[in-house]
Design an enzyme around this catalytic site. Structure first.
Site, PDB file in Angstrom:
ATOM      1  N   TYR A 106      16.035 -37.303  11.095  1.00 27.42           N
ATOM      2  CA  TYR A 106      15.796 -36.192  10.171  1.00 27.42           C
ATOM      3  C   TYR A 106      15.726 -34.925  11.027  1.00 27.42           C
ATOM      4  O   TYR A 106      16.219 -34.923  12.158  1.00 27.42           O
ATOM      5  CB  TYR A 106      14.493 -36.536   9.426  1.00 27.42           C
ATOM      6  CG  TYR A 106      14.124 -35.640   8.271  1.00 27.42           C
ATOM      7  CD1 TYR A 106      15.000 -35.421   7.218  1.00 27.42           C
ATOM      8  CD2 TYR A 106      12.859 -35.036   8.226  1.00 27.42           C
ATOM      9  CE1 TYR A 106      14.632 -34.599   6.152  1.00 27.42           C
ATOM     10  CE2 TYR A 106      12.491 -34.227   7.160  1.00 27.42           C
ATOM     11  CZ  TYR A 106      13.382 -34.015   6.135  1.00 27.42           C
ATOM     12  OH  TYR A 106      13.015 -33.208   5.082  1.00 27.42           O
ATOM     13  N   LYS A 123      17.775 -38.201   4.324  1.00 32.00           N
ATOM     14  CA  LYS A 123      16.718 -38.115   3.293  1.00 32.00           C
ATOM     15  C   LYS A 123      16.500 -39.475   2.648  1.00 32.00           C
ATOM     16  O   LYS A 123      15.378 -39.878   2.377  1.00 32.00           O
ATOM     17  CB  LYS A 123      17.118 -37.098   2.224  1.00 32.00           C
ATOM     18  CG  LYS A 123      17.156 -35.674   2.738  1.00 32.00           C
ATOM     19  CD  LYS A 123      15.971 -34.886   2.250  1.00 32.00           C
ATOM     20  CE  LYS A 123      15.889 -33.560   2.982  1.00 32.00           C
ATOM     21  NZ  LYS A 123      14.777 -32.722   2.590  1.00 32.00           N
ATOM     22  N   ASP A 129      14.643 -28.480  -2.141  1.00 29.39           N
ATOM     23  CA  ASP A 129      14.403 -27.263  -1.361  1.00 29.39           C
ATOM     24  C   ASP A 129      13.517 -26.288  -2.123  1.00 29.39           C
ATOM     25  O   ASP A 129      12.747 -25.550  -1.519  1.00 29.39           O
ATOM     26  CB  ASP A 129      15.735 -26.601  -0.994  1.00 29.39           C
ATOM     27  CG  ASP A 129      16.597 -27.557  -0.203  1.00 29.39           C
ATOM     28  OD1 ASP A 129      16.178 -27.935   0.900  1.00 29.39           O
ATOM     29  OD2 ASP A 129      17.653 -27.980  -0.713  1.00 29.39           O
TER      30      ASP A 129
HETATM   31  P1  NAI Z   1      18.059 -19.599   1.289  1.00 26.53           P
HETATM   32  O1  NAI Z   1      19.412 -19.308   1.795  1.00 26.53           O
HETATM   33  O2  NAI Z   1      17.878 -19.920  -0.149  1.00 26.53           O
HETATM   34  O3  NAI Z   1      17.088 -18.370   1.650  1.00 26.53           O
HETATM   35  C1  NAI Z   1      17.028 -17.700   2.883  1.00 26.53           C
HETATM   36  C2  NAI Z   1      16.237 -16.426   2.676  1.00 26.53           C
HETATM   37  O4  NAI Z   1      16.014 -15.827   3.938  1.00 26.53           O
HETATM   38  C3  NAI Z   1      16.923 -15.399   1.790  1.00 26.53           C
HETATM   39  O5  NAI Z   1      15.998 -14.864   0.885  1.00 26.53           O
HETATM   40  C4  NAI Z   1      17.354 -14.324   2.784  1.00 26.53           C
HETATM   41  O6  NAI Z   1      17.373 -13.030   2.209  1.00 26.53           O
HETATM   42  C5  NAI Z   1      16.244 -14.437   3.805  1.00 26.53           C
HETATM   43  N1  NAI Z   1      16.628 -13.838   5.086  1.00 26.53           N
HETATM   44  C6  NAI Z   1      17.803 -13.979   5.763  1.00 26.53           C
HETATM   45  N2  NAI Z   1      17.774 -13.209   6.865  1.00 26.53           N
HETATM   46  C7  NAI Z   1      16.582 -12.589   6.885  1.00 26.53           C
HETATM   47  C8  NAI Z   1      15.970 -11.677   7.761  1.00 26.53           C
HETATM   48  N3  NAI Z   1      16.580 -11.247   8.874  1.00 26.53           N
HETATM   49  N4  NAI Z   1      14.730 -11.228   7.463  1.00 26.53           N
HETATM   50  C9  NAI Z   1      14.092 -11.655   6.361  1.00 26.53           C
HETATM   51  N5  NAI Z   1      14.612 -12.536   5.491  1.00 26.53           N
HETATM   52  C10 NAI Z   1      15.845 -12.988   5.754  1.00 26.53           C
HETATM   53  O7  NAI Z   1      17.506 -20.777   2.182  1.00 26.53           O
HETATM   54  P2  NAI Z   1      16.252 -21.732   1.915  1.00 26.53           P
HETATM   55  O8  NAI Z   1      16.688 -22.928   1.201  1.00 26.53           O
HETATM   56  O9  NAI Z   1      15.138 -20.967   1.326  1.00 26.53           O
HETATM   57  O10 NAI Z   1      15.921 -22.187   3.409  1.00 26.53           O
HETATM   58  C11 NAI Z   1      15.470 -21.235   4.347  1.00 26.53           C
HETATM   59  C12 NAI Z   1      14.929 -21.978   5.572  1.00 26.53           C
HETATM   60  O11 NAI Z   1      13.824 -22.785   5.171  1.00 26.53           O
HETATM   61  C13 NAI Z   1      15.939 -22.910   6.217  1.00 26.53           C
HETATM   62  O12 NAI Z   1      15.805 -22.824   7.616  1.00 26.53           O
HETATM   63  C14 NAI Z   1      15.518 -24.283   5.770  1.00 26.53           C
HETATM   64  O13 NAI Z   1      15.802 -25.291   6.702  1.00 26.53           O
HETATM   65  C15 NAI Z   1      14.007 -24.099   5.649  1.00 26.53           C
HETATM   66  N6  NAI Z   1      13.426 -25.062   4.733  1.00 26.53           N
HETATM   67  C16 NAI Z   1      12.351 -25.778   5.186  1.00 26.53           C
HETATM   68  C17 NAI Z   1      11.801 -26.756   4.396  1.00 26.53           C
HETATM   69  C18 NAI Z   1      10.623 -27.532   4.868  1.00 26.53           C
HETATM   70  O14 NAI Z   1      10.298 -28.546   4.258  1.00 26.53           O
HETATM   71  N7  NAI Z   1       9.960 -27.105   5.906  1.00 26.53           N
HETATM   72  C19 NAI Z   1      12.365 -27.092   3.091  1.00 26.53           C
HETATM   73  C20 NAI Z   1      13.443 -26.224   2.672  1.00 26.53           C
HETATM   74  C21 NAI Z   1      13.953 -25.259   3.494  1.00 26.53           C
END
Ligand code: NAI
Length: 547
Positions: free
Chosen positions: A99, A170, A265
């Protein structure tokens, strides 16, 4: 487990080449005679403990995590029972290999390391024959599908069909952490093309050589897939995984009330985020309604957590508008404030009155958050100045760097503890090693939805729930938070030890099943003892006995 009748047809190498039936060198003398295996195996009979020793030795001798991943996938293809024994008995060591973070590397290399297919690939060219493809899947008892279109793989962006590593990983966790039978798990990749130039130029890329399809054609394929899956596998739970932002929110909205569908997510991360905050408040002593959470990133993960926090507050009796004021967002365009153009629908509830800024430090000074939660996929944005600014406002700031894989974390555990002199309460999406600061060891928790989705899925499968509701994620979050011990908190860990994940998932499953029965979402009568009913349905990695 193979039935006696089926086994009549399984003899000789056919048994050895079937990962469900294969026991390798653990076949007994009597079984070797019965199944025609004599001579096909070396004479020495090994116990499972000895087999585990061999496998662990092999894994540990590999030079890189990717090689370890490949070894483990090969074992899964060869001897599923042994694979799950290894994963379950060594979850802290193995989970990072199957994972996040290793699976991210595996997806980036997928076309190059490809050996044997697992799961189903459905491409845009398959419109009109998705049912036929699903019918090719050998396990008719499928209960959980994890499906991606590969557009937002972890924080690594568009990986196209190479994103298949994620549904496979997953679903391994569904089995290892929650005892879903592997034959009930189906990984699917929907290949609608990729906009990743590197992949398009790579002759070894496994997906279609075309750019992503959008609009009606895309929607029709998804609709056909969901209808065909429901038809083929009655009552199947469909987990949407690593879709791009716009599709993820739209698909969840379109299907959540019509089908047994959730988006991990958005909703799984929502629950794991809330659980971490609730545990952190046991350290800081505050109430949820007193928090101001500033999210770095306003995508699926961050909005998912915000929505779940708001739902928890509303359930506590806090008025909706007041609840929303607890969650603030800073995304690629800066602080989410009134006056911003083109704000998408999921963000609208969180547009607040404040001065606009595109400087995160300035946003911290304006919002005065008690917690910052990174879910941006952009590494290193929680700098020393950011942590210092949080310390000026809070004696014990909550700082979660949830972006995956490790290379995308907003800060590392070591940075956070060092810069805050051990005062911050930290969690991350991918695991970090314990940090020694002075004479104190901090073993930060992994704020990963792996604590949530396996238990939620098990609760749904066990209860036969036909829909996935917000209340299920709320009880999942509360149950997860309740499993955190005082010892965990002393170590700075706002999640339970990973070694307890199977017990935790079972408790979450029971709470989710209870909601399913209460909400009338199942035709199954409520068992007197839900937990016992769930235990009884869980897969155990025990070799079949042939007699
Ligand atoms: P997404 O693509 O839906 O959202 C990304 C967000 O980050 C957007 O709102 C974008 O505007 C923002 N962003 C991009 N560049 C930025 C910057 N320089 N400054 C501020 N904001 C910025 O992606 P999602 O699904 O929300 O995933 C985001 C991250 O969270 C990924 O790395 C993913 O692996 C992680 N994640 C972690 C999880 C966990 O269980 N820990 C679960 C789901 C996602």
């Amino acid at each position: 487990m193979p039935t006696a009748n089926e086994d009549k047809f399984y003899r000789g190498v056919k048994v050895l080449h079937d990962p469900v039936r294969n026991k390798g060198t653990a076949f007994t003398d009597a079984e070797r005679d019965l199944l025609g295996l004599r001579g096909l195996l070396p004479p020495r009979i090994h116990t499972t403990a000895e087999q585990e020793l061999r496998v662990l030795g092999n894994i540990r001798s590999k030079a890189t995590d990717l090689e370890k991943y490949l070894y483990l996938i090969a074992l899964q293809d060869r001897n599923e029972t042994l694979y799950y024994r290894i994963v379950m008995n060594n979850i802290e060591e193995i989970m990072p290999l199957i994972y996040t973070p290793t699976v991210g590397k595996a997806c980036q290399e997928f076309g190059h390391i490809f050996r044997r297919p697992r799961g189903l690939f459905i491409s845009i060219n398959d419109r009109g024959r998705v049912a036929e493809i699903l019918n090719n899947w050998p396990h008719k008892e499928t209960r959980i599908i994890v499906v991606t279109d590969g557009e937002r793989i972890l924080g690594l962006g568009d990986q196209g069909a190479d994103g298949m590593g994620i549904p496979i990983g997953k679903l391994s966790l569904y089995t290892a952490c929650a005892g879903i039978n592997p034959t009930q798990c189906l990984p699917i990749t929907i290949d609608v093309g990729t906009n990743n130039e590197t992949l398009l130029n790579d002759p070894l890329y496994i997906g279609l050589e075309r750019r992503r399809v959008r609009g009606n054609e895309y929607n029709e394929l998804i609709e056909e897939f969901i209808r065909a899956a429901e038809q083929q596998f009655s009552g199947v739970l469909i987990q949407l995984e690593d879709f791009g932002n716009a599709n993820a929110f739209r698909l969840l909205k379109n299907y959540r009330d019509k089908s047994c569908v959730f988006d991990d997510d958005i909703q799984g991360t929502g629950a794991v985020g809330l659980a971490g905050i609730l545990s952190a408040l046991r350290i800081t002593g505050g109430e949820l309604e007193e928090q101001r959470i500033l999210f770095f990133g306003a995508g699926q993960a961050a909005i998912g957590i915000g929505n779940t926090v708001v739902a928890a507050l509303v359930a506590k009796g806090v008025p909706l508008e007041q609840a929303r004021q607890c969650c603030w967002y800073f995304d690629s365009k800066g602080l989410l404030t009134q006056g911003r153009d083109n704000v998408t629908q999921p963000k609208l509830p969180f547009v607040h009155q404040a001065n606009a800024t595109t400087d995160f430090l300035e946003a911290i000074r304006l919002v005065k958050p008690t917690a910052i939660i990174g879910a941006s996929g952009q590494p290193a944005n929680f700098s020393e100045s950011v942590i210092q600014a949080m310390l000026e406002i809070n004696s014990q700031p909550i700082i979660f760097a949830l972006s995956n894989p490790t290379s995308k974390a907003e800060c590392t555990a070591e940075q956070c503890y060092q810069w805050s002199n051990g005062k911050a309460i930290f969690a991350s999406g991918s695991p970090f090693k314990p940090v020694l600061l002075g004479n104190r060891t901090f073993a930060s928790g992994q704020g990963n939805n792996a604590y949530i989705f396996p238990g939620v899925g098990l609760g749904i499968v066990a209860s036969g729930a036909q829909r996935v509701t917000d209340e299920m994620f709320l009880v999942a979050a509360q149950t997860l938070a309740n499993t955190v011990t005082e010892k965990d908190l002393t170590l700075g860990r706002v999640y339970p030890a990973l070694s307890r994940i199977r017990e935790v998932s079972t408790l979450i499953a029971a709470a989710v099943a209870e909601v399913a029965y209460e909400q009338g979402l199942t035709n199954k009568p409520r068992p007197d003892d839900i937990l016992a009913d769930i235990h009884q349905q869980m897969y155990q990695p025990v070799y079949p006995h042939y007699a």
